[in-house]
Each structure stands twice: as structure tokens, then as C-alpha cells.
Design a protein around this motif. Structure first.
Motif, short mmCIF file in Angstrom:
data_model
loop_
_atom_site.label_atom_id
_atom_site.label_comp_id
_atom_site.label_asym_id
_atom_site.label_seq_id
_atom_site.Cartn_x
_atom_site.Cartn_y
_atom_site.Cartn_z
N ILE A 55 -15.04 0.44 -4.46
CA ILE A 55 -14.25 0.74 -5.75
C ILE A 55 -13.45 -0.23 -6.11
CG2 ILE A 55 -13.11 2.63 -7.17
CD1 ILE A 55 -13.58 4.50 -4.77
N PRO A 56 -13.56 -0.79 -7.57
CA PRO A 56 -12.77 -1.97 -7.98
C PRO A 56 -11.14 -1.46 -7.83
CG PRO A 56 -14.78 -1.85 -9.32
CD PRO A 56 -14.73 -0.48 -8.50
N VAL A 57 -10.27 -2.59 -7.72
CA VAL A 57 -8.99 -2.20 -7.59
C VAL A 57 -8.12 -3.22 -8.63
CG1 VAL A 57 -6.78 -2.28 -6.27
CG2 VAL A 57 -9.10 -1.54 -5.06
N ALA A 58 -7.33 -2.51 -9.44
CA ALA A 58 -6.51 -3.40 -10.10
C ALA A 58 -5.02 -3.13 -9.74
CB ALA A 58 -6.79 -2.89 -11.61
N HIS A 59 -4.43 -4.13 -9.64
CA HIS A 59 -3.08 -4.26 -9.28
C HIS A 59 -2.27 -4.87 -10.16
CE1 HIS A 59 0.23 -5.91 -6.17
NE2 HIS A 59 0.66 -4.58 -6.67
N VAL A 60 -1.33 -4.00 -10.71
CA VAL A 60 -0.17 -4.20 -11.66
C VAL A 60 0.99 -4.60 -10.75
CG1 VAL A 60 1.48 -3.24 -13.34
CG2 VAL A 60 -0.95 -2.57 -13.39
N GLU A 61 1.64 -5.78 -11.33
CA GLU A 61 2.59 -6.81 -10.57
C GLU A 61 2.01 -7.53 -9.65
OE1 GLU A 61 6.96 -4.48 -11.38
OE2 GLU A 61 5.95 -4.49 -9.08
N ALA A 62 0.99 -7.92 -9.82
CA ALA A 62 0.29 -8.92 -8.65
C ALA A 62 1.06 -10.24 -8.50
CB ALA A 62 -1.13 -9.19 -8.97
N GLY A 63 0.98 -10.88 -7.50
CA GLY A 63 1.54 -12.21 -7.52
C GLY A 63 2.86 -12.50 -7.34
N LEU A 64 3.62 -11.65 -7.04
CA LEU A 64 5.18 -11.61 -6.73
C LEU A 64 5.20 -11.79 -5.30
CD1 LEU A 64 6.71 -8.67 -8.91
CD2 LEU A 64 6.26 -10.93 -9.45
#
Length: 380
Positions: free
Chosen positions: A118-127
Motif C-alpha cells: 500500500i503506498p505510504v506518504a510521510h509528512v515531515e520527511a527528511g528531518l
């Protein structure tokens, strides 16, 4: 809702910082009109009364499911969330799973969704703090590696993801949804005087604090689990409280460590005023009215930058470098001596130059909705 087939998104929250990030996103989905959003609360923060207040104040809908996992070790909590979410995803077949932040629920949901394709979207990625002693850093690294959409709060986060081998096509600079919540709720902020009066503080104290005070929060293991470290920090703060009143919002973890180490006398001196964890409106008002914030919280580093309040971060590192580069944050380290030096400097000069970071404009959630919708439709 339009006559288009809606995008089915399952949104995961587990701890109070997640609530502030998810509320504007759900509102943006509603305005967009082409989403069928399902909200799952893992129950990682299990203070039912405080959770209910946050949901109400932020306008969050009742969760479609509360897993109620409660406390436990990092592994136990993560595993219980994964088991519960596997059943949830099987039953409801989302088009995408949306996770925010860096708590155990974040990585657990991402792992389950990725294994189920299932596709995943991550908010606040890359910190990145680049400190793997922090459980949150492990959560961030794993979540980003297995996410399909990486939604960043600052350009440096996207650059970091590319250095780690993430395709630039998966990275979208959208801004900071935490600031969406802050800006939309500023008018609801409760002044510190009202908060203290409701808690029975003497009116002379309320008056003195209303003119100038430092807001303090400490909860990270590196600061509170070692009794010597905690004692040293409290000594510094107690001394500073003689010059500027302190309002100390006492996290349950910190309270337990203070009690266990018999350090209560250090928070009962002149100018030192302790309050329990505050609801969102009260905490927003306490932050907005402060002359200075001393914290080890990630979210407060961002909120003080947005509000222009000087912030001293009692950590050796931060995953939010833009709050230092553009904002009001100063990373002082965890040493009590360094905190004492920083407090001396800030009390003399509170005018650190700052500017509002790019895209911290209150519209990050709308951009997130647009990115997610376009992505899912591109898979059709």
C-alpha cells in the motif's frame, strides 16, 4: 464530494504532536472533495481526557478506530500497533496510508503498509538529528526509506533525502502543517494568566508572570532519566527563576523522575511555578506570551520560530535546523553549564534575528492534499 472516484486515505495518529499535524490535513481533504479519509488512533498517548480535549480543540473527527495500545517498550508498542493495523488495512483496503512525524505509530504504520504494498506518504520527511540514540531518529530513517511520497517542511530535508538515495520525484516540499494548526488557532490561545488563575495560583503570582516569564518543558530521556543531569538542569533553572519567573509544564515522565530522585525541592523555589501538561489552546497561549522558551521538544522549536519567541533547545542536536538558520532557536547542548551561559545571554539580548521559513504560511495541508491526489490518480 464530486462524482469522481474518491481517493481512500487511511490517516494514522498516535501521539499528541500527530494531532496538530493531522487536523489541517483532514480539513484540506474535506475542502478538496475527492477524498474518503479514515482516521486511526493507535492510542500510543493513552491519556483519554487530554486526547479528547486535543481532538475537540483541533476540530478532529472521532477516530474510526482506536487501537488503544497504551504504554510499553519501544518494541512492544510498535509491534502492537503493527498487528492492529494489519487487520485494519485488510478490512478497508486504502489507496494510501498517511503518516506524520516520527513516533512509534508512524514507523509501525509505514512498515505494515509497505509489506502489504500500500503506498505510504510521510509528512515531515527528511528531518535528521544524526543521533541514533534517539528512537525518533530510527523511526524517521526507516519510515522515509519505505515511503512512496516524502513531504518535507524545509528544503534541506529534501536535500538530505536525495543524499540518502531517495528519488527527487518522490520528494515534495510542501511546508509545515504544524504551523497550519498554529496560525489557524492563534485567536483561540488562552492567556497564561487565565490558565494559572484556573489552577488556583495566587493573583500576585499571576500578575507577575503575566508581564514576563520563561516557559520550560523537558521530557527527553537524555535530560530526565539521569538523576545527576536532571538535578543539574533544575539547579540552573531554579537560579534563573530568581531573575525571571518560570512556568514549567511538567511532563508525566519528568514528574516521575523528579519524584524518584527526590528533587521536588528544586522546583518549589521562588519564581518557579509548575503546571501539569496543558491542552492545545492553553499551551499555545503559554508559548505565545512567553519571553523565552527552554525546551527539548521538536514541535516547540518550530512554534517559537513561527511566533518569534526566543527558544533555547537543551539538546546536543536538532532535526529541525531551519529553526536555527532562519528562526529563533539556539541549540545550547545538554550541559547544565552551557544552559546557564545561554540563559545569561538571552536574558540580556532577546533580539535574535529571525524570519519565517519558506512555506510556513498556513497552507501546507492544501499542498499535501494536491500532491497525494495527483499521485494516486497517476497510478490509475
Amino acid at each position: 464530494m464530486t462524482n469522481k472516484t474518491p481517493v481512500r486515505v487511511t490517516c494514522i495518529v498516535g501521539a499528541r504532536p500527530n494531532f496538530m499535524k493531522m487536523a489541517p490535513i483532514l480539513a484540506a481533504f474535506e475542502v478538496h472533495g475527492d477524498f474518503d479519509a479514515r482516521l486511526i488512533h493507535t492510542g500510543q498517548h493513552y491519556d483519554v481526557e487530554m486526547n479528547a480535549v486535543f481532538f475537540q480543540q483541533l476540530g478532529l473527527p472521532e477516530p474510526d478506530l482506536n487501537l488503544g495500545v497504551g504504554s510499553g517498550t519501544q518494541t512492544t508498542q510498535t509491534a502492537q500497533v503493527m498487528i492492529g493495523l494489519e487487520n485494519e488495512f485488510l478490512a478497508n483496503s486504502p489507496d494510501l496510508v498517511l503518516v506524520v512525524g516520527d513516533v512509534n505509530s508512524t514507523v509501525a504504520a509505514a512498515l505494515v503498509a509497505a509489506k502489504m504494498r500500500i503506498p505510504v506518504a510521510h509528512v515531515e520527511a527528511g528531518l535528521r538529528s544524526f543521533d541514533r540514540d534517539m528512537p525518533e531518529e530510527i523511526n524517521r530513517l526507516v519510515t522515509d526509506r519505505i515511503s512512496d511520497l516524502l513531504l518535507t517542511t524545509e528544503r534541506a530535508a529534501g536535500e538530505q533525502l536525495e543524499r540518502e538515495g531517495i528519488s527527487s520525484e518522490a520528494i515534495h516540499f510542501v511546508g509545515n502543517v504544524m504551523i497550519d494548526s498554529l496560525l489557524s488557532n492563534l485567536k483561540q490561545a488562552v492567556p497564561i494568566a487565565e490558565t494559572l488563575s484556573k489552577r488556583g495560583f495566587d493573583q500576585d503570582i499571576v500578575h507577575s508572570i503575566s508581564t514576563e516569564y520563561a516557559l520550560v518543558t523537558l521530557h527527553r530521556p537524555t535530560n530526565v532519566d539521569n538523576s545527576s543531569q536532571l538535578s543539574g538542569l533544575l539547579d540552573v533553572l531554579s537560579d534563573f527563576a530568581k531573575r525571571m519567573p518560570i512556568v514549567f509544564t511538567l511532563h508525566p515522565r519528568t514528574r516521575a523522575r523528579i519524584d524518584a530522585a527526590s528533587l521536588n525541592d528544586k522546583i518549589n523555589g521562588p519564581g518557579f511555578h509548575v503546571v501539569p501538561p496543558l491542552d492545545y489552546f492553553a499551551m499555545l497561549g503559554a508559548t505565545k506570551g512567553a519571553s523565552l522558551v527552554v525546551t527539548d521538544s521538536g514541535g516547540l522549536q518550530e512554534e517559537t520560530t513561527a511566533l518569534g519567541i526566543p527558544c533555547l533547545t537543551v539538546r546536543e542536536n536538532t532535526e529541525r535546523p531551519i529553526t536555527i538558520k532562519d528562526g529563533t532557536n539556539t541549540l545550547v547542548g545538554a550541559s547544565p553549564d552551557l544552559l546557564a551561559q545561554a540563559l545569561g545571554s538571552v536574558s540580556k539580548d532577546k533580539t535574535k534575528h529571525s524570519r519565517t521559513p519558506e512555506l510556513w504560511d498556513g497552507h501546507a495541508a492544501q499542498r499535501i492534499a494536491t500532491v497525494i491526489y495527483s499521485y494516486i490518480k497517476s497510478l490509475s
